[in-house]
Design an enzyme around this catalytic site. Structure first.
Site, PDB file in Angstrom:
ATOM      1  N   PHE A 118     -43.662  35.433  -9.654  1.00 58.83           N
ATOM      2  CA  PHE A 118     -42.099  35.568  -9.758  1.00 58.83           C
ATOM      3  C   PHE A 118     -41.621  36.733 -10.621  1.00 58.83           C
ATOM      4  CE2 PHE A 118     -40.447  33.911 -13.758  1.00 58.83           C
ATOM      5  CZ  PHE A 118     -41.699  33.629 -14.596  1.00 58.83           C
ATOM      6  N   LYS A 119     -42.446  37.044 -11.541  1.00 53.30           N
ATOM      7  CA  LYS A 119     -41.985  38.118 -12.447  1.00 53.30           C
ATOM      8  C   LYS A 119     -41.610  39.347 -11.728  1.00 53.30           C
ATOM      9  CE  LYS A 119     -44.456  36.334 -16.351  1.00 53.30           C
ATOM     10  NZ  LYS A 119     -45.235  35.178 -16.004  1.00 53.30           N
ATOM     11  N   ASP A 120     -41.849  39.693 -10.620  1.00 53.86           N
ATOM     12  CA  ASP A 120     -41.401  40.679 -10.065  1.00 53.86           C
ATOM     13  C   ASP A 120     -39.918  40.608  -9.539  1.00 53.86           C
ATOM     14  OD1 ASP A 120     -43.826  42.263  -9.570  1.00 53.86           O
ATOM     15  OD2 ASP A 120     -44.359  40.939  -7.642  1.00 53.86           O
TER      16      ASP A 120
END
Ligand SMILES: *Cc1c(COP(=O)(O)O)cnc(C)c1O
Length: 448
Positions: free
Chosen positions: A108-110
């Site tokens: 999810f950090k993208d």
């Protein structure tokens, strides 16, 4: 919109200044001067797709970037996702997920770091500046940050990670990126060594200034802001307030949900799911914030005891009372513990920790019921959602693709071979890294 620090020492900073500043120069975290109320816009926003909602919401906070430019940056950020909805919602029987792992590094950090890369490039081009980003990673943040800025002329990125202590796949996701502005630095030490070396370098303000150092960890406000968007987006898909179940370590992701609710998106409960590193779960049950020993678990991205975004939450919980916050943080820094007078029952969080057995069990249960393979972090959130009393619709946050954590998946489901073509393709690529000793001199020498 202007930004100020949770510790009161920084005021009147613009969005783009806050972007490049990272941590406030007084040691606090930057927050907007006020939280806008978006309730009047909600009905108009219901029909928007994810990038369009991002444009509406982020433009309120990034009002020093021209609207058409901001729109382009947001479009650019999300074209790298491999799903047309960017953050698709998945119904699996009695579990609803929102999949946040369709970006280039499958976590999810993208969602935030793809946008951050675009914003950095814009802000630096405008100023004619060059930035050296320094980060420390135990796994996912490094590759997502690299994917956000690779190939950019105005940025060099240096990622410190513990040599031979990150998973092989996670290391390959960093070291196989061929762009010359990417510098992977394997440190002969632990993740804590990497993190404290990074902090030491940033604390040397003269060095920071001379080498134009910037940060990408979740203290950066723009990262939180990008994450608010998906909570708002998902909440508008339901006809009644929705609860979110969020696996967390650094309190970044679930803090974004808290802000979305504060702005007026129709959000009911927030469930904080931790692994055995349960400092946050203990806090919400008792009001006591006390550091414990770090446990190594199946969900390594949440093996964290001190959650950096927690300070932002406390700031709001204390009604922006800077002195009360400082006193709490000082207590914590000095003694490793600080406490409220009672449990923060009025903050709208439910919290629980999930152990290894429960994580493995939920992976098996969900697979048996629907054939869907959870990653071990997502599994913590799903297990937490079942342990907490929630009425009304609830959505669990899926933070990574299971193929990133093959060992945990194999342990729960020996018959499953979870793969992803992006990861399979890494195996034959050339690697580039330098190995250094865990000393301040060695880290500083990287910038010579
Ligand atoms: C970083 C990460 C988390 C924890 O997110 P926080 O914002 O630190 O709470 C959870 N799952 C995965 C897969 C991650 O990479």
């Amino acid at each position: 919109m202007k930004y100020c620090s949770t510790r009161g020492g920084v005021n009147g900073v613009s969005f783009q200044q806050s972007l490049l500043m990272g941590l406030g120069s007084d040691g606090g975290l930057l927050v907007p001067e006020y939280i806008p109320n978006i309730v009047p816009q909600l009905e108009d926003w219901r029909s928007l797709d994810f990038p369009s909602l991002a444009k509406e919401l982020i433009s309120i906070f990034a009002d020093d970037i021209e609207r058409s430019t901001l729109n382009d940056l947001i479009d650019q950020a999300y074209t790298t996702f491999d799903h047309p909805e960017v953050v698709p919602i998945r119904e699996l029987g009695d579990v609803t997920l929102v999949e946040l792992f369709h970006g280039p590094t499958l976590a999810f950090k993208d969602v935030a770091l793809q946008l951050l890369g675009q914003l950095f490039e814009h802000a630096l081009t405008k100023d004619g500046r060059h930035l050296n980003i320094l980060g420390a990673t135990s796994g996912d943040t490094g590759s997502a940050a690299i994917a956000g800025v690779r190939g950019q002329e105005k940025i060099d990125i240096f990622i410190l990670y513990p040599n031979e202590k990150v998973s092989h796949l996670q290391e390959l996701q960093m070291t196989t990126v061929p762009d010359s502005n990417v510098h992977c630095v394997a440190v002969n030490g632990s993740f804590d060594d990497c993190q404290s070396l990074m902090k030491e370098v940033f604390a040397d303000l003269e060095f920071k200034e001379a080498h134009s150092l910037g940060a990408v960890n979740s203290v950066n406000w723009a990262r939180v802001l990008a994450q608010v968007v998906y909570y708002g987006y998902v909440s508008l898909k339901f006809n009644e307030p929705v609860s979110f179940c969020v696996p967390t370590g650094n309190f970044g992701n679930v803090f974004a949900a808290y802000l979305a609710r504060k702005m007026g998106f129709p959000i009911a409960e927030l469930v904080v799911g931790t692994n055995e590193n349960d400092i946050l779960a203990r806090f919400f049950r008792s009001g006591e914030y006390a550091r414990g020993d770090v446990h190594h678990t199946l969900s390594p991205a949440m093996d964290i005891q001190v959650a950096s975004n927690f300070e932002r939450f406390l700031y709001y919980y204390f009604d922006c009372d800077v002195e009360r916050l400082q006193a709490f943080m000082n207590d914590f820094q000095k003694t490793g513990a600080a406490h409220l007078d009672s449990a923060p029952d009025d903050a709208g969080f439910l919290a629980t920790s999930v152990n290894t057995e429960e994580t493995l069990a939920i992976l098996r249960d969900v697979y048996a019921e629907s054939g869907y393979v959870l990653d071990p972090h997502t599994a913590v959130g799903v297990a937490a959602s079942k342990k907490c009393p929630i009425v009304g619709p609830k959505v669990c946050i899926a933070t990574a693709h299971p193929a990133k954590f093959p060992d945990a998946v194999k342990r729960a489901l020996p018959e499953v071979d979870s793969r992803h073509p992006t990861l399979d393709a890494l195996v034959d690529k050339a690697e580039r890294k330098v190995v250094i000793e865990p000393t301040l001199e060695a880290v500083k020498a990287l910038f010579d």
